[in-house]
Motif scaffolding. Structure first.
Motif, PDB file in Angstrom:
ATOM      1  N   GLU A  86       4.061 -19.726  12.097  1.00 49.36           N
ATOM      2  CA  GLU A  86       4.278 -18.299  12.335  1.00 49.36           C
ATOM      3  C   GLU A  86       5.021 -17.661  11.161  1.00 49.36           C
ATOM      4  O   GLU A  86       4.667 -16.563  10.704  1.00 49.36           O
ATOM      5  CB  GLU A  86       5.078 -18.115  13.627  1.00 49.36           C
ATOM      6  CG  GLU A  86       5.282 -16.649  13.989  1.00 49.36           C
ATOM      7  CD  GLU A  86       6.040 -16.487  15.305  1.00 49.36           C
ATOM      8  OE1 GLU A  86       6.406 -15.348  15.625  1.00 49.36           O
ATOM      9  OE2 GLU A  86       6.253 -17.513  16.002  1.00 49.36           O
ATOM     10  N   GLU A 132       4.957 -18.777   8.141  1.00 50.93           N
ATOM     11  CA  GLU A 132       4.050 -18.796   6.986  1.00 50.93           C
ATOM     12  C   GLU A 132       3.127 -17.587   6.993  1.00 50.93           C
ATOM     13  O   GLU A 132       2.846 -16.980   5.956  1.00 50.93           O
ATOM     14  CB  GLU A 132       3.242 -20.096   6.994  1.00 50.93           C
ATOM     15  CG  GLU A 132       2.335 -20.233   5.778  1.00 50.93           C
ATOM     16  CD  GLU A 132       1.603 -21.568   5.776  1.00 50.93           C
ATOM     17  OE1 GLU A 132       0.894 -21.837   4.780  1.00 50.93           O
ATOM     18  OE2 GLU A 132       1.717 -22.327   6.754  1.00 50.93           O
ATOM     19  N   ALA A 133       2.639 -17.218   8.200  1.00 45.74           N
ATOM     20  CA  ALA A 133       1.765 -16.047   8.297  1.00 45.74           C
ATOM     21  C   ALA A 133       2.516 -14.766   7.947  1.00 45.74           C
ATOM     22  O   ALA A 133       1.999 -13.894   7.220  1.00 45.74           O
ATOM     23  CB  ALA A 133       1.191 -15.961   9.706  1.00 45.74           C
ATOM     24  N   LEU A 134       3.736 -14.642   8.486  1.00 47.71           N
ATOM     25  CA  LEU A 134       4.537 -13.461   8.165  1.00 47.71           C
ATOM     26  C   LEU A 134       4.879 -13.410   6.683  1.00 47.71           C
ATOM     27  O   LEU A 134       4.873 -12.340   6.055  1.00 47.71           O
ATOM     28  CB  LEU A 134       5.823 -13.461   8.995  1.00 47.71           C
ATOM     29  CG  LEU A 134       5.657 -13.276  10.507  1.00 47.71           C
ATOM     30  CD1 LEU A 134       6.983 -13.478  11.219  1.00 47.71           C
ATOM     31  CD2 LEU A 134       5.100 -11.893  10.801  1.00 47.71           C
ATOM     32  N   ARG A 135       5.167 -14.578   6.132  1.00 53.68           N
ATOM     33  CA  ARG A 135       5.507 -14.660   4.707  1.00 53.68           C
ATOM     34  C   ARG A 135       4.323 -14.233   3.847  1.00 53.68           C
ATOM     35  O   ARG A 135       4.478 -13.499   2.865  1.00 53.68           O
ATOM     36  CB  ARG A 135       5.924 -16.098   4.399  1.00 53.68           C
ATOM     37  CG  ARG A 135       6.504 -16.338   3.014  1.00 53.68           C
ATOM     38  CD  ARG A 135       6.729 -17.836   2.848  1.00 53.68           C
ATOM     39  NE  ARG A 135       7.338 -18.156   1.595  1.00 53.68           N
ATOM     40  CZ  ARG A 135       8.646 -18.277   1.395  1.00 53.68           C
ATOM     41  NH1 ARG A 135       9.482 -18.071   2.399  1.00 53.68           N
ATOM     42  NH2 ARG A 135       9.124 -18.587   0.213  1.00 53.68           N
ATOM     43  N   ALA A 136       3.132 -14.702   4.228  1.00 49.30           N
ATOM     44  CA  ALA A 136       1.931 -14.351   3.463  1.00 49.30           C
ATOM     45  C   ALA A 136       1.637 -12.861   3.565  1.00 49.30           C
ATOM     46  O   ALA A 136       1.259 -12.206   2.579  1.00 49.30           O
ATOM     47  CB  ALA A 136       0.748 -15.171   3.964  1.00 49.30           C
ATOM     48  N   ASP A 137       1.820 -12.294   4.763  1.00 56.99           N
ATOM     49  CA  ASP A 137       1.548 -10.869   4.956  1.00 56.99           C
ATOM     50  C   ASP A 137       2.508 -10.007   4.120  1.00 56.99           C
ATOM     51  O   ASP A 137       2.087  -9.075   3.422  1.00 56.99           O
ATOM     52  CB  ASP A 137       1.700 -10.537   6.439  1.00 56.99           C
ATOM     53  CG  ASP A 137       1.332  -9.080   6.720  1.00 56.99           C
ATOM     54  OD1 ASP A 137       0.247  -8.642   6.292  1.00 56.99           O
ATOM     55  OD2 ASP A 137       2.132  -8.384   7.376  1.00 56.99           O
ATOM     56  N   ALA A 138       3.808 -10.349   4.178  1.00 50.43           N
ATOM     57  CA  ALA A 138       4.790  -9.586   3.410  1.00 50.43           C
ATOM     58  C   ALA A 138       4.576  -9.763   1.907  1.00 50.43           C
ATOM     59  O   ALA A 138       4.657  -8.798   1.122  1.00 50.43           O
ATOM     60  CB  ALA A 138       6.203 -10.021   3.797  1.00 50.43           C
ATOM     61  N   LEU A 160       4.698 -17.656  -2.592  1.00 53.12           N
ATOM     62  CA  LEU A 160       3.585 -17.777  -1.655  1.00 53.12           C
ATOM     63  C   LEU A 160       2.935 -19.153  -1.712  1.00 53.12           C
ATOM     64  O   LEU A 160       2.328 -19.605  -0.737  1.00 53.12           O
ATOM     65  CB  LEU A 160       2.543 -16.689  -1.951  1.00 53.12           C
ATOM     66  CG  LEU A 160       2.947 -15.253  -1.593  1.00 53.12           C
ATOM     67  CD1 LEU A 160       1.886 -14.263  -2.057  1.00 53.12           C
ATOM     68  CD2 LEU A 160       3.164 -15.117  -0.083  1.00 53.12           C
ATOM     69  N   GLU A 179       0.391  -6.364  -3.804  1.00 54.99           N
ATOM     70  CA  GLU A 179      -0.489  -5.200  -3.983  1.00 54.99           C
ATOM     71  C   GLU A 179       0.276  -4.036  -4.621  1.00 54.99           C
ATOM     72  O   GLU A 179      -0.236  -3.348  -5.509  1.00 54.99           O
ATOM     73  CB  GLU A 179      -1.060  -4.774  -2.629  1.00 54.99           C
ATOM     74  CG  GLU A 179      -2.008  -3.573  -2.738  1.00 54.99           C
ATOM     75  CD  GLU A 179      -2.500  -3.122  -1.380  1.00 54.99           C
ATOM     76  OE1 GLU A 179      -3.191  -2.097  -1.316  1.00 54.99           O
ATOM     77  OE2 GLU A 179      -2.180  -3.787  -0.371  1.00 54.99           O
ATOM     78  N   ASN A 202       1.793 -10.578   0.252  1.00 57.14           N
ATOM     79  CA  ASN A 202       0.570  -9.911  -0.230  1.00 57.14           C
ATOM     80  C   ASN A 202       0.749  -8.403  -0.300  1.00 57.14           C
ATOM     81  O   ASN A 202       0.201  -7.739  -1.188  1.00 57.14           O
ATOM     82  CB  ASN A 202      -0.606 -10.259   0.684  1.00 57.14           C
ATOM     83  CG  ASN A 202      -1.059 -11.701   0.512  1.00 57.14           C
ATOM     84  OD1 ASN A 202      -1.020 -12.233  -0.591  1.00 57.14           O
ATOM     85  ND2 ASN A 202      -1.499 -12.341   1.604  1.00 57.14           N
ATOM     86  N   LEU A 203       1.532  -7.859   0.626  1.00 55.42           N
ATOM     87  CA  LEU A 203       1.807  -6.415   0.585  1.00 55.42           C
ATOM     88  C   LEU A 203       2.601  -6.055  -0.676  1.00 55.42           C
ATOM     89  O   LEU A 203       2.292  -5.068  -1.363  1.00 55.42           O
ATOM     90  CB  LEU A 203       2.573  -6.005   1.839  1.00 55.42           C
ATOM     91  CG  LEU A 203       2.866  -4.500   1.987  1.00 55.42           C
ATOM     92  CD1 LEU A 203       1.572  -3.709   2.065  1.00 55.42           C
ATOM     93  CD2 LEU A 203       3.722  -4.254   3.228  1.00 55.42           C
TER      94      LEU A 203
END
Length: 544
Positions: free
Chosen positions: A458, A460-466, A450, A472, A468-469
């Motif tokens: 775009e 980078e946003a998808l990478r961050a979302d996946a 990350l 968690e 962080n999921l």
């Protein structure tokens, strides 16, 4: 009857007996059901020409190799002292004590022949023990000790049996020569197994690095290794049994040097489980198939024993079985007592006597099986001077009777005695710490990914979302592992994890049902169906 027909009938009988065992909820152990099925086949005219030498080559090496491969190595080496005590010390005491006892009980059996019978009755069968305790498994450490004992006492019992048979054939015996020969056979057998695994591993890894890994070929190589080790050892007249055992143990370490693909490991486990089921089933079916012919020879066997009625033969078999159990019980009790005494002097334990149920279980676990059956049938028919081998049919009858009686006694006694056992600490007690370490490694790698810059906003946003999921998920798993069992929050988190797994399983069941509905409606192709089904199955297996 052709060999192909025999094999197919046996495989079908294995399938039927396994289903019968499941229908009976394992109330009758599978080995006894398969022995009865073999006897029923023989009574119906089914006959197999049993060649013990081929039996030893085809059945014993892969089974011992698999046991050596799968036994926990840290448990095996940490419990090596009690394992050697049973595999060598108890075998030696059994041969001497029971050999003299059998000669005293049945004078028609010479001292040397008595030693031969006692030697071939000393190996134990871990497969039969595990079948007897399916409904009430043994504590982990006790199970590991019994597995390790059976790996080694097969070799020690067979080697001693061969020495005793040679003494009968030649009429002479030298203890010093026997000890030297035993050491040479043991060391040579172990060396043969290690050489085969080392050479195969080196060649295999070399070829994989230059081509690619094919799971089917890797499984085929693993199946060939025990036979190669056994044949190499027998070629140099050393212990093929120990070669197969050593190859199985070495296989574990060889795989650490070159990790295999997940598909290889999963498919290999399935193939070896199938082979184990088939080989073990055939062993007990063949034992049952020998029973009707054995009963037909009872009058001649009684004549060899010098008794007037065949019922005396059954009495002899019962007495020998009880005597074997008594020797094993006394040896285990003495070994545990000495161990407890030493630990008490060192301040490690407070009790002064071994648990009776533990000693009884160890004694009842001395079930005889495939090695005894194969070994006793290799008895020569005639001596070197051309005269008949003394009491050959009698020795075979007694061995097969003791196998059956030990199975019956264990089937009745083991489930009862195991219910009184106190659970011991398993050898893998550090599982939680390992899980936490693996989870921390995954979290560290995700944080590293990350933090790496990405040119496409775009992506980078998808990478961050996946990422962080996933973070968690791993952090919650780490929290579950670190929670104190006595803490209310920890208990709540563990309960939540259990409920989450149950809900995941229900969701997977629904997914699979929908997938089959789509396939039956012909809305998806076969390829898509197989790929999706495999993904769902793997996800369900991961929850276990």
């Amino acid at each position: 009857m052709s060999l192909i027909t025999i094999v197919l009938v046996f495989i079908m009988a294995i399938v039927v007996t396994v289903f019968i065992s499941h229908l009976l909820s394992a109330k009758i152990p599978l080995p006894l059901i398969q022995i009865a099925a073999g006897a029923a086949l023989a009574a119906g005219g089914f006959q197999v020409d049993f060649d013990p030498h081929i039996f030893l080559l085809l059945f014993i090496p892969p089974l011992l190799f698999l046991d050596g491969w799968r036994i926990p190595k840290d448990a095996f080496f940490s419990d090596l002292k009690p394992i050697l005590s049973l595999a060598i010390g108890l075998v030696l005491v059994t041969i001497i004590g029971m050999g003299l006892f059998i000669h005293w009980l049945i004078p028609a059996i010479t001292v040397a022949a008595g030693f031969a019978l006692a030697a071939i009755l000393s190996p134990t069968d871990p497969v039969a023990v595990s079948a007897m305790t399916a409904s009430s498994p043994l504590p982990s450490r006790m199970g590991h000790i019994l597995e390790g004992e059976s790996l080694l006492n097969d070799a020690s019992g067979l080697v001693a049996f061969n020495f005793a048979v040679a003494a009968v054939l030649t009429g002479s015996f030298s203890a010093s020569d026997a000890v030297t020969r035993f050491a040479v056979m043991a060391i040579g057998g172990i060396f043969s197994g290690l050489v085969v695994v080392w050479a195969t591993g080196k060649c295999n890894n070399f070829l994989i690095r230059r081509t690619r890994e094919e799971p089917a070929i890797q499984i085929l190589i693993s199946i060939l290794i025990p036979f190669a080790a056994y044949i190499l050892a027998e070629t140099f007249h050393v212990s093929g049994i120990l070669a197969a055992v050593a190859a199985g143990i070495a296989m574990h370490y060889e795989q650490l040097s070159g990790p295999r693909l997940p598909a290889t490991r999963m498919k290999s486990s399935a193939v070896w489980n199938m082979l184990q089921t088939i080989l073990n089933g055939m062993i007990f079916l063949m034992l049952g198939e020998q029973l009707p012919r054995m009963l037909q020879t009872l009058p001649d066997v009684a004549s060899q024993a010098g008794v007037s009625s065949p019922w005396y033969l059954l009495l002899y078999a019962v007495v020998i079985t009880l005597a074997l159990g008594a020797v094993r019980f006394c040896w285990v009790w003495l070994s545990i007592t000495l161990t407890v005494f030493r630990q008490k002097r060192q301040g490690k334990v407070t009790t002064s006597r071994p648990q009776f149920s533990a000693v009884a279980v160890m004694a009842l676990a001395g079930v005889k099986g495939s090695i005894t059956l194969a070994g006793i049938l290799t008895l020569p028919v005639v001596l070197t001077d051309g005269s008949p081998f003394p009491g050959r049919d009698l020795l075979i009858f007694l061995s097969m009777s003791v196998i059956l009686l030990s199975l019956i006694v264990a089937a009745v006694g083991l489930p009862i005695m195991t219910s009184y056992l106190a659970d011991d600490l398993p050898h893998d007690s550090g599982k939680g710490a390992i899980s936490a370490a693996l989870t921390e490694a995954a979290i560290a790698r995700l944080n590293e990914l990350l933090s790496q810059p990405v040119d496409d906003p775009e992506e980078e946003a998808l990478r961050a979302d996946a990422g962080n999921l996933l973070l968690e998920t791993y952090q919650r798993r780490l929290h579950y592992n670190d929670s104190d069992d006595q803490n209310d929050v920890g208990q709540e988190l563990k309960k939540r994890a259990r409920i989450e797994k149950e809900m995941q399983r229900e969701a997977i069941v629904a997914q699979r049902a929908e997938l089959f509905r789509l396939k039956r409606a012909r809305n998806i192709t076969d390829t898509t169906f197989q790929q999706a089904l495999r993904a769902i199955d793997l996800k369900e297996e991961s929850l276990h």
